[in-house]
Motif scaffolding. Structure first.
Motif, PDB file in Angstrom:
ATOM      1  N   ALA A   1       0.807  -1.222   0.000  1.00 33.78           N
ATOM      2  CA  ALA A   1       0.000   0.000   0.000  1.00 33.78           C
ATOM      3  C   ALA A   1       0.837   1.267   0.000  1.00 33.78           C
ATOM      4  CB  ALA A   1      -0.931   0.004   1.215  1.00 33.78           C
TER       5      ALA A   1
ATOM      6  N   ALA B   1      -5.481   2.329   2.153  1.00 28.49           N
ATOM      7  CA  ALA B   1      -5.957   0.948   2.188  1.00 28.49           C
ATOM      8  C   ALA B   1      -6.962   0.679   1.079  1.00 28.49           C
ATOM      9  CB  ALA B   1      -6.581   0.638   3.549  1.00 28.49           C
ATOM     10  N   ARG B   2      -7.846   1.622   0.836  1.00 26.49           N
ATOM     11  CA  ARG B   2      -8.867   1.417  -0.204  1.00 26.49           C
ATOM     12  C   ARG B   2      -8.285   1.575  -1.611  1.00 26.49           C
ATOM     13  NH1 ARG B   2     -10.477   1.873   4.479  1.00 26.49           N
ATOM     14  NH2 ARG B   2     -12.526   1.224   5.206  1.00 26.49           N
TER      15      ARG B   2
ATOM     16  N   TYR C   1      -5.324   0.633  -2.268  1.00 19.14           N
ATOM     17  CA  TYR C   1      -4.577  -0.624  -2.354  1.00 19.14           C
ATOM     18  C   TYR C   1      -5.473  -1.769  -2.829  1.00 19.14           C
ATOM     19  CZ  TYR C   1      -1.348  -4.247  -0.535  1.00 19.14           C
ATOM     20  OH  TYR C   1      -0.498  -5.307  -0.375  1.00 19.14           O
ATOM     21  N   ARG C   2      -6.648  -1.885  -2.240  1.00 23.58           N
ATOM     22  CA  ARG C   2      -7.557  -2.959  -2.644  1.00 23.58           C
ATOM     23  C   ARG C   2      -7.968  -2.795  -4.107  1.00 23.58           C
ATOM     24  NH1 ARG C   2     -12.944  -4.416  -3.086  1.00 23.58           N
ATOM     25  NH2 ARG C   2     -13.339  -6.614  -2.539  1.00 23.58           N
TER      26      ARG C   2
ATOM     27  N   ALA D   1       0.330  -9.842  -1.260  1.00 29.29           N
ATOM     28  CA  ALA D   1      -0.023  -8.571  -0.628  1.00 29.29           C
ATOM     29  C   ALA D   1       0.426  -8.549   0.822  1.00 29.29           C
ATOM     30  CB  ALA D   1      -1.532  -8.344  -0.705  1.00 29.29           C
TER      31      ALA D   1
ATOM     32  N   VAL E   1      -0.577  -7.424   4.594  1.00 34.35           N
ATOM     33  CA  VAL E   1      -1.757  -7.117   5.404  1.00 34.35           C
ATOM     34  C   VAL E   1      -1.350  -6.963   6.863  1.00 34.35           C
ATOM     35  CG1 VAL E   1      -3.307  -8.349   3.828  1.00 34.35           C
ATOM     36  CG2 VAL E   1      -2.369  -9.566   5.799  1.00 34.35           C
TER      37      VAL E   1
ATOM     38  N   TRP F   1      -8.962  -4.257   8.640  1.00 33.65           N
ATOM     39  CA  TRP F   1      -9.606  -4.001   7.352  1.00 33.65           C
ATOM     40  C   TRP F   1      -8.862  -4.688   6.215  1.00 33.65           C
ATOM     41  CZ3 TRP F   1      -9.071  -2.197   2.453  1.00 33.65           C
ATOM     42  CH2 TRP F   1     -10.245  -1.864   1.760  1.00 33.65           C
ATOM     43  N   THR F   2      -7.529  -4.563   6.209  1.00 32.00           N
ATOM     44  CA  THR F   2      -6.771  -5.205   5.131  1.00 32.00           C
ATOM     45  C   THR F   2      -6.840  -6.724   5.234  1.00 32.00           C
ATOM     46  OG1 THR F   2      -4.695  -4.988   6.365  1.00 32.00           O
ATOM     47  CG2 THR F   2      -5.215  -3.260   4.755  1.00 32.00           C
TER      48      THR F   2
ATOM     49  N   ASN G   1     -10.302  -7.602   3.759  1.00 32.92           N
ATOM     50  CA  ASN G   1     -10.620  -7.192   2.389  1.00 32.92           C
ATOM     51  C   ASN G   1      -9.535  -7.490   1.367  1.00 32.92           C
ATOM     52  OD1 ASN G   1     -13.310  -5.532   2.539  1.00 32.92           O
ATOM     53  ND2 ASN G   1     -12.116  -4.929   4.340  1.00 32.92           N
ATOM     54  N   ILE G   2      -8.320  -7.720   1.811  1.00 26.43           N
ATOM     55  CA  ILE G   2      -7.221  -8.019   0.888  1.00 26.43           C
ATOM     56  C   ILE G   2      -6.963  -9.521   0.800  1.00 26.43           C
ATOM     57  CG2 ILE G   2      -4.777  -7.666   0.418  1.00 26.43           C
ATOM     58  CD1 ILE G   2      -6.483  -5.145   0.029  1.00 26.43           C
ATOM     59  N   THR G   3      -7.017 -10.202   1.923  1.00 31.95           N
ATOM     60  CA  THR G   3      -6.710 -11.639   1.959  1.00 31.95           C
ATOM     61  C   THR G   3      -7.492 -12.457   0.927  1.00 31.95           C
ATOM     62  OG1 THR G   3      -6.122 -11.487   4.305  1.00 31.95           O
ATOM     63  CG2 THR G   3      -6.617 -13.680   3.452  1.00 31.95           C
TER      64      THR G   3
END
Length: 291
Positions: free
Chosen positions: A96, A117-118, A120-121, A162, A164, A168-169, A172-174
């Motif tokens: 990120a 973070a957003r 990044y996603r 990624a 994390v 949140w990450t 939403n990223i995993t």
């Protein structure tokens, strides 16, 4: 468990660094993506290309490409080129971005943590689509992209990795990547490395982070980024004083002690550790201990 050696300094020539790491038994070599922190960093893509050309066995990866520095399209394009150059040994690690000073000093903005973070996603979703189809039509809060066709696709899928840390990450990223690397988010939350926060990180905290990831996705491989200082008591003493005796303190000391501490992480569910030098010469010392 895999051990990766991470390049963070211009004191090493990237190809020679990678060649030595491969000969020393490391499973992969990486390069961090910064302009400077304590010193000037090598350029990410130039260094990775040199590493790929100098090696035959090890995995090559960014640690991590900084999403604030470049477009997700450019990251995907460079990743595909690296996958071809390395003959399929490349993993696409995207982060990120967390350092405020180097962004502001180079005339760029530094978004707040929620925004980063957003962004990044969304960037990871774009890269995943480009990796999968070679094209991408995306409209999000932070990115709009309409790419009809990227360069020729690699013969094998490129693993997307990624970083994390916060809740949140993790949530939403995993689910959208092939591997995650754990990052203790509170150690860089304010745009710079907080050594006091680093010293306070405990093994219990690491276990809890592994559990959080497993609750989202049971089967995903989990890695960890660690700073290490390997040497005699006199050389590592200042760093030991800085990081204390909690988790990070386990990776300060003699080659045997640090190597044993690294390998102990496998029992916690860590399948890969990326080691970065807190003390110059640490990676070479670990390679000698692994021989």
């Amino acid at each position: 468990m895999e051990l990766f050696a991470n390049l963070t300094s211009n004191r090493y020539e990237p190809g020679a660094f990678a060649e030595a790491a491969e000969a020393g038994g490391f499973d992969g070599v990486t390069c961090s993506d910064h302009y400077w922190l304590r010193e000037v960093f090598p350029h990410l893509w130039v260094s990775l290309a040199a590493m790929a050309c100098a090696t035959e066995r090890v995995t090559i990866a960014p640690s991590f490409a900084n999403n604030l520095f470049r477009s997700p399209f450019e990251f995907a394009q460079a990743s595909m080129a690296m996958a071809r150059l390395s003959k399929g040994r490349f993993e696409a690690g995207l982060g990120a971005g967390w350092t405020e000073q180097e962004m502001l000093a180079t005339g760029q903005s530094f978004p707040d943590g929620r925004t980063r973070a957003r962004m990044y996603r969304e960037a990871l979703l774009i890269v995943r689509e480009l990796f999968t189809t070679g094209a991408c039509a995306f409209r999000g809060e932070h990115y709009s992209m309409d790419v009809p066709k990227l360069a020729s696709m690699p013969s094998e899928p490129i693993p997307l990795v990624a970083s994390v840390g916060g809740p949140w990450t993790v949530r939403n990223i995993t689910p959208i990547v092939d591997r995650v690397e754990l990052k203790f988010g509170r150690t860089t939350r304010n745009g710079a490395l907080d050594t006091a926060a680093l010293a306070s990180v405990t093994r219990h905290e690491l276990v809890a982070m592994v559990d959080d990831v497993r609750a989202v996705r049971e089967d995903i491989p989990i890695g960890l980024f660690l700073l290490v200082a390997v040497g005699d008591d006199a050389s590592v003493a200042p760093i030991r004083d800085m990081v204390g005796t909690n988790l990070c303190g386990e990776f300060i000391g003699s080659p045997t002690k640090v190597l044993d501490s690294l390998r102990s992480l496998e029992a916690l569910g860590i399948s890969r550790v990326q080691v970065t030098e807190f003390l110059p010469g640490s990676i070479a010392a670990l390679a000698e201990a692994m021989a």
